[in-house]
Design an enzyme around this catalytic site. Sequence first.
Site, PDB file in Angstrom:
ATOM      1  N   LYS A 178      -3.314  -3.420   6.645  1.00  0.00           N
ATOM      2  CA  LYS A 178      -2.050  -4.475   7.578  1.00  0.00           C
ATOM      3  C   LYS A 178      -2.297  -4.413   8.766  1.00  0.00           C
ATOM      4  CE  LYS A 178       1.717  -5.265   3.808  1.00  0.00           C
ATOM      5  NZ  LYS A 178       3.164  -5.862   3.631  1.00  0.00           N
ATOM      6  N   LYS A 219      -4.797  -5.229  -6.027  1.00  0.00           N
ATOM      7  CA  LYS A 219      -3.518  -5.362  -6.817  1.00  0.00           C
ATOM      8  C   LYS A 219      -2.731  -6.110  -6.890  1.00  0.00           C
ATOM      9  CE  LYS A 219      -0.038  -3.383  -3.892  1.00  0.00           C
ATOM     10  NZ  LYS A 219       0.302  -2.621  -3.482  1.00  0.00           N
ATOM     11  N   LYS A 271       3.199  -9.628  -5.222  1.00  0.00           N
ATOM     12  CA  LYS A 271       4.458 -10.940  -4.853  1.00  0.00           C
ATOM     13  C   LYS A 271       3.543 -11.341  -3.261  1.00  0.00           C
ATOM     14  CE  LYS A 271       7.583  -7.785  -4.705  1.00  0.00           C
ATOM     15  NZ  LYS A 271       8.138  -6.535  -5.935  1.00  0.00           N
TER      16      LYS A 271
HETATM   17  P1  TYM Z   1       7.429  -3.036  -4.370  1.00  0.00           P
HETATM   18  O1  TYM Z   1       8.084  -4.160  -4.063  1.00  0.00           O
HETATM   19  O2  TYM Z   1       5.807  -3.334  -3.400  1.00  0.00           O
HETATM   20  O3  TYM Z   1       7.376  -3.199  -6.137  1.00  0.00           O
HETATM   21  C1  TYM Z   1       8.180  -2.419  -6.720  1.00  0.00           C
HETATM   22  C2  TYM Z   1       7.181  -1.349  -8.029  1.00  0.00           C
HETATM   23  O4  TYM Z   1       6.222  -1.604  -8.411  1.00  0.00           O
HETATM   24  C3  TYM Z   1       5.346  -0.650  -8.171  1.00  0.00           C
HETATM   25  N1  TYM Z   1       4.272  -1.552  -8.611  1.00  0.00           N
HETATM   26  C4  TYM Z   1       3.537  -1.737  -9.130  1.00  0.00           C
HETATM   27  N2  TYM Z   1       2.084  -0.957  -9.773  1.00  0.00           N
HETATM   28  C5  TYM Z   1       1.969  -1.064 -10.384  1.00  0.00           C
HETATM   29  N3  TYM Z   1       0.568  -2.541 -10.494  1.00  0.00           N
HETATM   30  C6  TYM Z   1       0.924  -2.919  -9.717  1.00  0.00           C
HETATM   31  N4  TYM Z   1       0.059  -4.595  -8.961  1.00  0.00           N
HETATM   32  C7  TYM Z   1       1.661  -2.814  -9.071  1.00  0.00           C
HETATM   33  N5  TYM Z   1       2.662  -3.935  -7.731  1.00  0.00           N
HETATM   34  C8  TYM Z   1       3.999  -3.260  -7.351  1.00  0.00           C
HETATM   35  C9  TYM Z   1       5.487  -0.433  -7.266  1.00  0.00           C
HETATM   36  O5  TYM Z   1       4.675   0.645  -6.892  1.00  0.00           O
HETATM   37  C10 TYM Z   1       6.731  -0.560  -6.943  1.00  0.00           C
HETATM   38  O6  TYM Z   1       7.049   1.133  -7.693  1.00  0.00           O
HETATM   39  N6  TYM Z   1       8.077   0.841  -1.328  1.00  0.00           N
HETATM   40  C11 TYM Z   1       8.453   0.059  -1.819  1.00  0.00           C
HETATM   41  C12 TYM Z   1      10.029  -0.601  -2.013  1.00  0.00           C
HETATM   42  C13 TYM Z   1      10.381   1.175  -1.475  1.00  0.00           C
HETATM   43  C14 TYM Z   1      10.938   1.856  -2.337  1.00  0.00           C
HETATM   44  C15 TYM Z   1      11.773   3.068  -1.829  1.00  0.00           C
HETATM   45  C16 TYM Z   1      10.421   2.494  -3.948  1.00  0.00           C
HETATM   46  C17 TYM Z   1      11.427   1.286  -0.640  1.00  0.00           C
HETATM   47  N7  TYM Z   1      12.181   2.350  -0.601  1.00  0.00           N
HETATM   48  C18 TYM Z   1      11.807   3.876  -2.336  1.00  0.00           C
HETATM   49  C19 TYM Z   1      10.413   3.702  -4.023  1.00  0.00           C
HETATM   50  C20 TYM Z   1      11.560   4.419  -2.939  1.00  0.00           C
HETATM   51  C21 TYM Z   1       6.923  -1.854  -2.423  1.00  0.00           C
HETATM   52  O7  TYM Z   1       6.951  -2.449  -1.811  1.00  0.00           O
HETATM   53  O8  TYM Z   1       7.745  -1.893  -4.016  1.00  0.00           O
END
Ligand code: TYM
Length: 339
Positions: free
Chosen positions: A115, A203, A206
């Site tokens: 980013k 990847k 969203k």
């Molecule tokens: P986020 O909101 O981007 O995504 C939520 C979960 O989905 C998984 N994920 C994917 N897995 C496979 N292929 C993809 N293309 C893909 N895109 C997303 C992510 O690995 C995630 O498990 N930083 C985190 C949110 C967060 C979090 C936490 C997670 C904040 N605090 C504490 C675990 C523990 C995030 O942005 O996920």
Amino acid sequence: VRRILSGIQPTGVPHLGNFLGALRQWVQLQDQPAQTVVYSIVDLHALTAHPPVPPATLRDSIHNSARVLLALGINPKKSILFQQSQVPAHTQLQWVLTCVTSVGWLNRMTQWKTKAGSSPADAAPPAALKMGLFAYPVLQAADILIYRATHVPVGEDQHQHLELARDIAKVFNTTYKTNLFPMPQAVSTSAKRIMSLTDPTAKMSKSHANPKSRIDLTDSDSTIAKKVRGAVTDSDPTVTWDPDTRPGVANLLSLYAACRDLDPASLPEGELKGVVGMVNLKKKVAECVVDTVRPVRDEYLRLGGEVGYVKAVLEEGNARARAEADATWEMVMKAVGMK
Ligand code: TYM
């Protein structure tokens, strides 16, 4: 006892990558005995989006994310489902953790570097970048450690953040001569990384501007078919598993495999033997994606008529999460000497 914690950002609604990479596991993990399971809609993390999400959009996304999570099987009787910002101990712990976290560790985070843009690895990041984006992984560590979590179900893109959470837990424990925080470990599915339909080297995300790049869990059958039909592949009509040279075809096979719980490498000689031509492959893939998404979407639509219920689930989850998090915060204050 196991303590399970995970989170998802309320930017839009969850997509198929979220589901296959993480959320499917969230559901499965709820069913084991003697454990605490906590799932968070991390609205504070969503504030790092650039440009900022309009308030009305954020409000809708929080509600709709809760709807999707309930629709895909998060059961409020087995899990605590809550909204991060409503539990102040997350940000309280984050401050304490920022005071033991080196700037150098955060500089190494891939998400930050990506980013931070095109500046060379050793150049200073542009001064206009926000503090919140830089500190994002420390808040994530606080999310995990405030529940003293042992297991964190996430997709592969979050593994580096989890490693950092372990480093932060370790340095806190060492600094304050305590064993308050256990080392949280990642729990992964076989679908570690679902790629974008329009760019199979990135990847599925969203925040990607083009909605055709992803399949939302709320998409209609015909929208899903259309998006899969438009997926980028190549000019070779055969179906082979070559992730390096044929990333588009490999992504379609990964989707099929994840939806049917199979090994993608086995498909060309297995379930998809005899399938020739991208049109035919895409038909097969669309069918199994539709089968996977349909029950979630239908329940999501039904919950559209249950606004009060969804709100009540979050309210109750917020109160239960607060009780759990406040108990840890008391221990943190004692360990640090604030109490
Ligand atoms: P986020 O909101 O981007 O995504 C939520 C979960 O989905 C998984 N994920 C994917 N897995 C496979 N292929 C993809 N293309 C893909 N895109 C997303 C992510 O690995 C995630 O498990 N930083 C985190 C949110 C967060 C979090 C936490 C997670 C904040 N605090 C504490 C675990 C523990 C995030 O942005 O996920």
